[in-house]
Design a protein around this motif. Structure first.
Motif, mmCIF file in Angstrom:
data_model
loop_
_atom_site.group_PDB
_atom_site.id
_atom_site.type_symbol
_atom_site.label_atom_id
_atom_site.label_comp_id
_atom_site.label_asym_id
_atom_site.label_seq_id
_atom_site.Cartn_x
_atom_site.Cartn_y
_atom_site.Cartn_z
ATOM 1 N N ARG A 1 61.155 -24.690 -8.353
ATOM 2 C CA ARG A 1 61.951 -24.686 -7.135
ATOM 3 C C ARG A 1 62.661 -26.001 -7.071
ATOM 4 N NH1 ARG A 1 57.621 -21.653 -4.728
ATOM 5 N NH2 ARG A 1 56.763 -23.372 -3.786
ATOM 6 N N GLU A 2 61.751 -27.053 -7.151
ATOM 7 C CA GLU A 2 62.391 -28.403 -7.134
ATOM 8 C C GLU A 2 63.529 -28.661 -7.981
ATOM 9 O OE1 GLU A 2 59.070 -31.046 -7.259
ATOM 10 O OE2 GLU A 2 58.062 -30.333 -5.358
ATOM 11 N N GLU A 3 63.199 -28.202 -9.222
ATOM 12 C CA GLU A 3 64.108 -28.416 -10.270
ATOM 13 C C GLU A 3 65.587 -27.649 -9.906
ATOM 14 O OE1 GLU A 3 65.824 -29.804 -13.677
ATOM 15 O OE2 GLU A 3 64.142 -30.422 -12.635
ATOM 16 N N ALA A 4 65.473 -26.457 -9.475
ATOM 17 C CA ALA A 4 66.556 -25.752 -8.958
ATOM 18 C C ALA A 4 67.229 -26.258 -7.972
ATOM 19 C CB ALA A 4 66.130 -24.155 -8.752
ATOM 20 N N GLU A 5 66.657 -26.737 -6.976
ATOM 21 C CA GLU A 5 67.210 -27.499 -5.747
ATOM 22 C C GLU A 5 67.891 -28.696 -6.377
ATOM 23 O OE1 GLU A 5 64.116 -28.129 -3.221
ATOM 24 O OE2 GLU A 5 63.758 -25.881 -2.488
ATOM 25 N N ARG A 6 67.193 -29.554 -7.238
ATOM 26 C CA ARG A 6 67.844 -30.683 -7.734
ATOM 27 C C ARG A 6 69.014 -30.446 -8.439
ATOM 28 N NH1 ARG A 6 68.368 -33.285 -12.208
ATOM 29 N NH2 ARG A 6 67.283 -31.755 -13.389
ATOM 30 N N GLU A 7 68.904 -29.382 -9.349
ATOM 31 C CA GLU A 7 70.364 -28.885 -9.966
ATOM 32 C C GLU A 7 71.469 -28.499 -9.050
ATOM 33 O OE1 GLU A 7 68.985 -26.176 -12.866
ATOM 34 O OE2 GLU A 7 68.187 -27.496 -14.072
ATOM 35 N N ALA A 8 70.803 -27.607 -8.045
ATOM 36 C CA ALA A 8 72.101 -27.286 -7.101
ATOM 37 C C ALA A 8 72.625 -28.399 -6.292
ATOM 38 C CB ALA A 8 71.445 -26.190 -6.158
ATOM 39 N N ARG A 9 71.705 -29.521 -6.001
ATOM 40 C CA ARG A 9 72.216 -30.546 -5.167
ATOM 41 C C ARG A 9 73.195 -31.418 -5.990
ATOM 42 N NH1 ARG A 9 67.657 -32.353 -4.149
ATOM 43 N NH2 ARG A 9 67.314 -34.057 -5.886
ATOM 44 N N GLU A 10 72.719 -31.666 -7.479
ATOM 45 C CA GLU A 10 73.574 -32.471 -8.221
ATOM 46 C C GLU A 10 75.029 -31.677 -8.385
ATOM 47 O OE1 GLU A 10 71.430 -33.068 -11.894
ATOM 48 O OE2 GLU A 10 70.188 -34.710 -10.803
ATOM 49 N N ALA A 11 74.887 -30.259 -8.630
ATOM 50 C CA ALA A 11 76.286 -29.538 -8.683
ATOM 51 C C ALA A 11 77.054 -29.663 -7.663
ATOM 52 C CB ALA A 11 75.904 -27.993 -9.026
ATOM 53 N N ARG A 12 76.493 -29.521 -6.320
ATOM 54 C CA ARG A 12 77.303 -29.960 -5.167
ATOM 55 C C ARG A 12 77.709 -31.193 -4.727
ATOM 56 N NH1 ARG A 12 73.359 -28.555 -1.993
ATOM 57 N NH2 ARG A 12 72.681 -30.849 -1.280
ATOM 58 N N GLU A 13 77.339 -32.133 -5.357
ATOM 59 C CA GLU A 13 77.690 -33.669 -5.078
ATOM 60 C C GLU A 13 78.581 -33.677 -6.152
ATOM 61 O OE1 GLU A 13 74.148 -35.873 -5.945
ATOM 62 O OE2 GLU A 13 73.333 -35.750 -3.813
ATOM 63 N N ALA A 14 78.574 -33.142 -7.198
ATOM 64 C CA ALA A 14 79.672 -33.205 -8.079
ATOM 65 C C ALA A 14 81.124 -32.478 -7.899
ATOM 66 C CB ALA A 14 79.225 -32.634 -9.525
ATOM 67 N N ARG A 15 80.630 -31.202 -7.109
ATOM 68 C CA ARG A 15 81.975 -30.624 -6.627
ATOM 69 C C ARG A 15 82.586 -31.420 -5.515
ATOM 70 N NH1 ARG A 15 78.584 -26.281 -6.922
ATOM 71 N NH2 ARG A 15 78.013 -26.398 -4.488
ATOM 72 N N GLU A 16 81.800 -32.121 -4.631
ATOM 73 C CA GLU A 16 82.347 -32.920 -3.631
ATOM 74 C C GLU A 16 83.052 -34.154 -4.079
ATOM 75 O OE1 GLU A 16 79.018 -33.679 -1.243
ATOM 76 O OE2 GLU A 16 78.978 -31.725 -0.218
ATOM 77 N N ALA A 17 82.476 -34.724 -5.059
ATOM 78 C CA ALA A 17 83.307 -35.959 -5.674
ATOM 79 C C ALA A 17 84.460 -35.586 -6.327
ATOM 80 C CB ALA A 17 82.281 -36.479 -6.694
ATOM 81 N N ARG A 18 84.534 -34.405 -6.716
ATOM 82 C CA ARG A 18 85.913 -34.016 -7.548
ATOM 83 C C ARG A 18 86.815 -33.809 -6.478
ATOM 84 N NH1 ARG A 18 82.598 -30.892 -11.157
ATOM 85 N NH2 ARG A 18 83.025 -28.980 -9.841
ATOM 86 N N ALA A 19 86.487 -33.092 -5.395
ATOM 87 C CA ALA A 19 87.194 -32.537 -4.078
ATOM 88 C C ALA A 19 87.663 -34.219 -3.556
ATOM 89 C CB ALA A 19 86.533 -31.891 -3.193
ATOM 90 N N ALA A 20 87.003 -34.730 -3.278
ATOM 91 C CA ALA A 20 87.369 -36.110 -2.794
ATOM 92 C C ALA A 20 88.462 -36.805 -3.711
ATOM 93 C CB ALA A 20 86.079 -37.009 -2.559
ATOM 94 N N ALA A 21 88.189 -37.056 -4.955
ATOM 95 C CA ALA A 21 88.851 -37.784 -5.967
ATOM 96 C C ALA A 21 90.276 -36.787 -5.836
ATOM 97 C CB ALA A 21 88.600 -37.734 -7.256
#
Length: 275
Positions: A206-226
């Motif tokens: 569960r922790e690994e899935a949450e970490r991957e989801a968080r990293e994916a969300r942060e990557a999407r937010e970074a792309r959107a900001a850029a």
């Protein structure tokens, strides 16, 4: 080398697809056509790697033990317990483990080795190591105890599957160890053994899935900001472009007349070559 890599990938695709089919339907009802559909390979590719459905089933039975690693360092008994909990977790989340177990229970011996032979041998080796390190009673026959442990695990996982769909398998396997350990191990050793395993694999997953989801969300937010910053920079530049004076007129004239749009000599050829 590339051809060899493709062959390995094809083999892997067939075995993984077959595991899911055997898990869903069992050996007798598993159809080669369904394996081909899930593996997305041709019949020729399948029969290049496997002579028959029996051969595929044997590969799965051989593969299932790869879901468990018995650590050789530290306590052999704790490593044995941890390995059992690893497989208990795999039975809930890994089609290869479930398919191999189902094939074994259905009696698909295929003229090969004993369906639980690898598990029994691995368990016996850990018990022998436990004797060498003073954890397991010296009078214990490792092979006899290994057969009892494997048989107990097999029965418990079947009952757990019927009761809860294996949702309680971790605790049921822990109870198995609480009953077996006093008959094979010194009391002082048992006090330090964790029957549930040293790691809560479900919580870890569960922790690994949450970490991957968080990293994916942060990557999407970074792309959107850029993208937003780039779009904003373009708007400012257009709005702030000079509208008066020679520079402004030259820039407008250049854009309107198409000046500066010509590609350097040979650029078209280079582009064509690249395409």
């Amino acid at each position: 080398m590339a051809k060899q890599a493709r062959a390995v990938q094809t083999w892997r695709s067939i075995v993984d697809a077959a595991a899911s089919v055997f898990d869903d339907y069992g050996y007798e009802r598993a159809a080669i056509s369904e394996i081909l559909r899930r593996a997305k390979v041709t019949k020729g590719a399948l029969y290049f790697h496997f002579a028959s459905k029996e051969a595929i089933a044997q590969a799965i039975m051989d593969e299932q033990t790869s879901t468990v690693e018995f650590e050789q360092e530290g306590s052999p008994l704790q490593s044995l317990v941890d390995g059992g909990q690893q497989f208990a977790f795999a039975l809930r989340h890994n089609a290869m483990a479930r398919a191999g177990t189902r094939l074994s229970i259905e009696g698909v011996f295929l003229g090969g080795p004993h369906p639980w032979g690898d598990w029994i041998d691995a368990t016996a080796r850990m018990l022998e190591l436990g004797q060498e390190r003073g954890e397991v009673f010296p009078q214990i026959d490792p092979m006899v105890s290994a057969k009892i442990i494997v048989a107990s695990f097999t029965g418990i996982q079947l009952v757990s599957e019927a009761d809860t769909g294996r949702a309680d398998l971790r605790e049921q396997v822990a109870e198995m160890w609480r009953h077996i350990l006093p008959s094979i191990a010194h009391p002082g050793v048992i006090a330090h053994i964790k029957p549930e395993g040293r790691v809560d694999l479900a919580a870890q997953a569960r922790e690994e899935a949450e970490r991957e989801a968080r990293e994916a969300r942060e990557a999407r937010e970074a792309r959107a900001a850029a993208e937003a910053q780039e779009a904003g920079s373009g708007t400012v530049s257009e709005a702030g472009a000079p509208t008066d004076g020679a520079g402004g007129r030259a820039a407008r004239t250049g854009r309107e007349s198409g000046e500066g749009d010509e590609e350097p000599a040979g650029a078209g050829i280079a582009a064509g070559g690249a395409a």
